[in-house]
Design a protein around this motif. Structure first.
Motif, short mmCIF file in Angstrom:
data_model
loop_
_atom_site.label_atom_id
_atom_site.label_comp_id
_atom_site.label_asym_id
_atom_site.label_seq_id
_atom_site.Cartn_x
_atom_site.Cartn_y
_atom_site.Cartn_z
N MET A 136 -28.70 -16.04 2.97
CA MET A 136 -27.92 -17.16 3.47
C MET A 136 -28.83 -18.29 3.95
N ALA A 137 -28.25 -19.50 3.94
CA ALA A 137 -28.92 -20.70 4.44
C ALA A 137 -27.86 -21.55 5.11
N PRO A 138 -28.27 -22.52 5.92
CA PRO A 138 -27.28 -23.37 6.60
C PRO A 138 -26.30 -23.99 5.61
N GLY A 139 -25.01 -23.88 5.93
CA GLY A 139 -23.97 -24.43 5.07
C GLY A 139 -23.51 -23.50 3.97
N GLY A 140 -23.99 -22.25 3.99
CA GLY A 140 -23.72 -21.33 2.89
C GLY A 140 -22.36 -20.64 2.96
N ILE A 141 -22.04 -19.99 1.84
CA ILE A 141 -20.80 -19.22 1.71
C ILE A 141 -21.18 -17.76 1.51
N PHE A 142 -20.74 -16.90 2.42
CA PHE A 142 -21.05 -15.47 2.32
C PHE A 142 -19.88 -14.73 1.71
N GLY B 162 -20.06 -5.29 2.85
CA GLY B 162 -20.47 -6.63 3.21
C GLY B 162 -19.75 -7.19 4.42
N HIS B 163 -18.54 -6.67 4.72
CA HIS B 163 -17.82 -7.17 5.89
C HIS B 163 -18.58 -6.88 7.18
N LEU B 164 -19.44 -5.88 7.14
CA LEU B 164 -20.23 -5.53 8.33
C LEU B 164 -21.37 -6.52 8.58
N PHE B 165 -21.64 -7.37 7.60
CA PHE B 165 -22.78 -8.28 7.70
C PHE B 165 -22.37 -9.75 7.80
N VAL B 166 -21.07 -9.99 8.01
CA VAL B 166 -20.62 -11.38 8.15
C VAL B 166 -21.32 -12.03 9.34
N GLY B 167 -21.45 -11.31 10.43
CA GLY B 167 -22.12 -11.87 11.60
C GLY B 167 -23.54 -12.28 11.32
N LYS B 168 -24.27 -11.42 10.59
CA LYS B 168 -25.65 -11.76 10.21
C LYS B 168 -25.68 -13.02 9.35
N ALA B 169 -24.72 -13.13 8.45
CA ALA B 169 -24.67 -14.30 7.57
C ALA B 169 -24.40 -15.57 8.39
N VAL B 170 -23.52 -15.45 9.38
CA VAL B 170 -23.23 -16.60 10.24
C VAL B 170 -24.47 -17.00 11.02
N VAL C 110 -21.13 -20.94 6.79
CA VAL C 110 -20.00 -21.65 7.41
C VAL C 110 -18.67 -21.19 6.84
N LEU C 111 -18.72 -20.28 5.85
CA LEU C 111 -17.50 -19.76 5.25
C LEU C 111 -17.77 -18.34 4.78
N ALA C 112 -16.79 -17.45 5.01
CA ALA C 112 -16.87 -16.08 4.50
C ALA C 112 -15.68 -15.82 3.60
N ILE C 113 -15.95 -15.28 2.44
CA ILE C 113 -14.88 -14.83 1.55
C ILE C 113 -14.77 -13.33 1.75
N VAL C 114 -13.60 -12.88 2.21
CA VAL C 114 -13.44 -11.50 2.65
C VAL C 114 -12.18 -10.89 2.04
N GLU C 115 -12.13 -9.56 2.05
CA GLU C 115 -10.93 -8.86 1.61
C GLU C 115 -10.04 -8.47 2.77
N ARG C 116 -10.56 -8.62 3.98
CA ARG C 116 -9.77 -8.40 5.19
C ARG C 116 -10.36 -9.29 6.28
N PRO C 117 -9.53 -9.79 7.19
CA PRO C 117 -10.06 -10.65 8.25
C PRO C 117 -11.08 -9.90 9.10
N VAL C 118 -12.11 -10.62 9.55
CA VAL C 118 -13.12 -10.06 10.43
C VAL C 118 -13.14 -10.86 11.72
N ASP C 119 -13.70 -10.27 12.76
CA ASP C 119 -13.69 -10.91 14.08
C ASP C 119 -14.78 -11.96 14.25
N ASP C 120 -15.70 -12.03 13.31
CA ASP C 120 -16.82 -12.96 13.47
C ASP C 120 -16.34 -14.41 13.50
N ALA C 121 -17.03 -15.23 14.27
CA ALA C 121 -16.62 -16.61 14.50
C ALA C 121 -17.01 -17.48 13.31
N VAL C 122 -16.18 -17.49 12.29
CA VAL C 122 -16.44 -18.29 11.09
C VAL C 122 -15.14 -18.46 10.32
#
Length: 470
Positions: A40-46, A56-64, A69-81
């Motif tokens: 990931m880099a600033p402005g990226g899509i995880f 990968g849902h476990l690593f959304v926080g690391k990506a943030v 700035v955006l996560a494409i997920v199969e279920r909502p996650v609690d991470d602030a993004v």
């Protein structure tokens, strides 16, 4: 990725947009798209891809934390993004790739080449990209990004300045190439050869032929299919091209080929010969080790010609390529003990080519050593094909055959049965045991081939030997 609003992305991938912070549906995103939080880099899509060993849902926080700035997920996650929730993230990135490439292509500048074949895809891709980069911005896969994840991620790297997209399409089952190539409908489709690689997954050689022909069927009408004139299975795909209004250009050693090679001479420094392009003879020098890479070079030259690159320019640029890719006929060690690490992929065809190359480049005062592991994904053909390799190694008079891993044991048994006795052929259960043996066995003047499929792990054994004798 090109700039798109959050609402445009959500629409393209049929997802539900969940905004965070100050984001609005009109907020624009244009960063890197990846499934690995470490990239990931600033402005990226995880892309939170579920995996076999992790999710990968476990690593959304690391990506943030890394700037996503955006996560494409199969279920909502609690991470602030901000998130877009979809039914299937793999289908989502494929749909997004289709949308991005279509928008860029609408500008009329982008030309797309698709490459497939049982062997040689990555080498050909790298050769073609080397030819094209001086002509304009070129996007090509990193390593072997040729599957349902890697191919769309590569496509998503195109921008409005991109002139060429070189896509590599791999598959281990029917329909996969059709889906991937269908995302972009290439202007040029290159089919290198059809062999036993992945035959177990496809269900046999004829099913493999059908799968590889999916690329020709995906080429847009008015496009070009670049086909191997020396492979009857590939040559037969010309009928599909004709049905679709796709022109055919041939490469190979056949006199009928539009781009052909002749008078080949193989040495430890590479391969020399003559390449003929539409009646014009040009000197060819490949630094990439092995005569089998000549066909890959011819395919790249033929594709480049269709994109407007002069043959002499293409041949000159290909001559600058020193390494197909890491762990692919990679020369290591030293003049004292030369290690050829070719243990990223292996099939009966590539194993045969690598062994023949070893025989061709080893001088009369030098010793051949073949360190061989399993060829994966051969299914019911595994025993027979490994045995054939063992027979070939003996018939090439390789005096030291080191077989590693239980899955390759039939190779060892065949070598012994063919006459490789008195420790000429040896077997070890794992790479560590083989390393301990080779550390003491190898001597000045040895030319050592390390060859196996990726899953056998011998590429790391090759690295260790290369470092030991550097």
């Amino acid at each position: 990725m090109i700039a798109l609003s959050l609402s445009e992305i959500a629409t393209a991938i049929d997802g539900v947009l969940r905004l965070h912070g100050a984001d609005t549906p009109d907020s624009v995103v244009s960063g890197v798209v990846d499934t690995d939080s470490r990239n990931m880099a600033p402005g990226g899509i995880f892309v939170a891809k579920p995996g076999e060993t992790t999710d990968g849902h476990l690593f959304v926080g690391k990506a943030v934390e890394a700037g996503a700035v955006l996560a494409i997920v199969e279920r909502p996650v609690d991470d602030a993004v901000t998130q877009i929730v979809v039914a299937d993230v793999l289908q989502a990135i494929a749909a997004l790739a289709r949308e991005v490439v279509a928008r860029v292509r609408a500008g009329g500048r982008l030309r797309i080449v698709g490459i497939t074949g049982s062997n040689g895809k990555t080498t050909t891709k790298n050769m073609l990209a080397t030819i094209l980069r001086p002509e304009g911005e070129t996007v090509a896969p990193v390593g072997s990004y040729n599957n349902a994840v890697g191919a769309p991620l590569t496509m998503l790297r195109v921008t409005y300045d991109t002139r060429f997209l070189v896509s590599e399409f791999g598959a281990d089952a029917s329909g996969q190439i059709a889906r991937l190539a269908g995302l972009v409908s290439p202007d040029i489709g290159v089919v290198l050869m059809v062999g036993m690689a992945h035959a177990g997954g496809f269900g046999g050689i004829e099913a493999t032929v059908k799968a590889k022909s999916e690329l020709v069927a995906a080429v847009r009408p008015g496009g070009v299919a670049v086909l191997n004139a020396d492979d009857p299975r590939v040559a037969g795909m010309s009928a599909i091209a004709e049905e679709r209004g796709v022109a055919v250009r041939w490469f190979g050693e056949s006199e009928s080929a539009d781009v052909r090679a002749s008078a080949l001479r193989v040495s430890a420094e590479g391969t020399d010969g003559t390449v003929t392009v539409v009646g014009r003879d040009l000197p060819l020098h490949l630094r990439v080790l092995g005569a089998h890479h000549v066909k890959n070079a011819l395919a790249a030259i033929a594709a480049a010609a269709e994109l407007g690159v002069a043959p002499d320019v293409a041949v000159e640029r290909i001559g600058t390529v020193e390494l197909a890719e890491r762990w692919r006929m990679q020369v290591m060690g030293s003049d004292r003990v030369r290690i050829i690490n070719d243990a990223y992929n292996a099939s009966p065809d590539s194993m045969t080519a690598a062994l023949r190359t070893l025989a061709q480049i080893t001088g009369p005062d030098e010793r051949m050593v073949a360190v061989l592991g399993a060829m994966s994904e051969l299914g019911e053909h595994a025993h027979e094909e490994h045995a054939k390799v063992g027979l070939l190694a003996v018939r090439l008079r390789i005096p030291r055959i080191v077989v590693v891993g239980q899955e390759a044991r039939s190779l060892y048994l065949a070598a012994v049965a063919e006459g490789s006795w008195n420790d000429e052929a040896v077997f070890f259960p794992d790479a560590d045991a083989a390393y301990e043996y080779l550390r003491d066995e190898l001597r000045d003047g040895d030319r050592v081939l390390v060859k196996s499929s990726n899953s056998a792990g011998l590429r790391f054994l090759g690295d260790r030997l290369g470092e030991l004798f550097s």
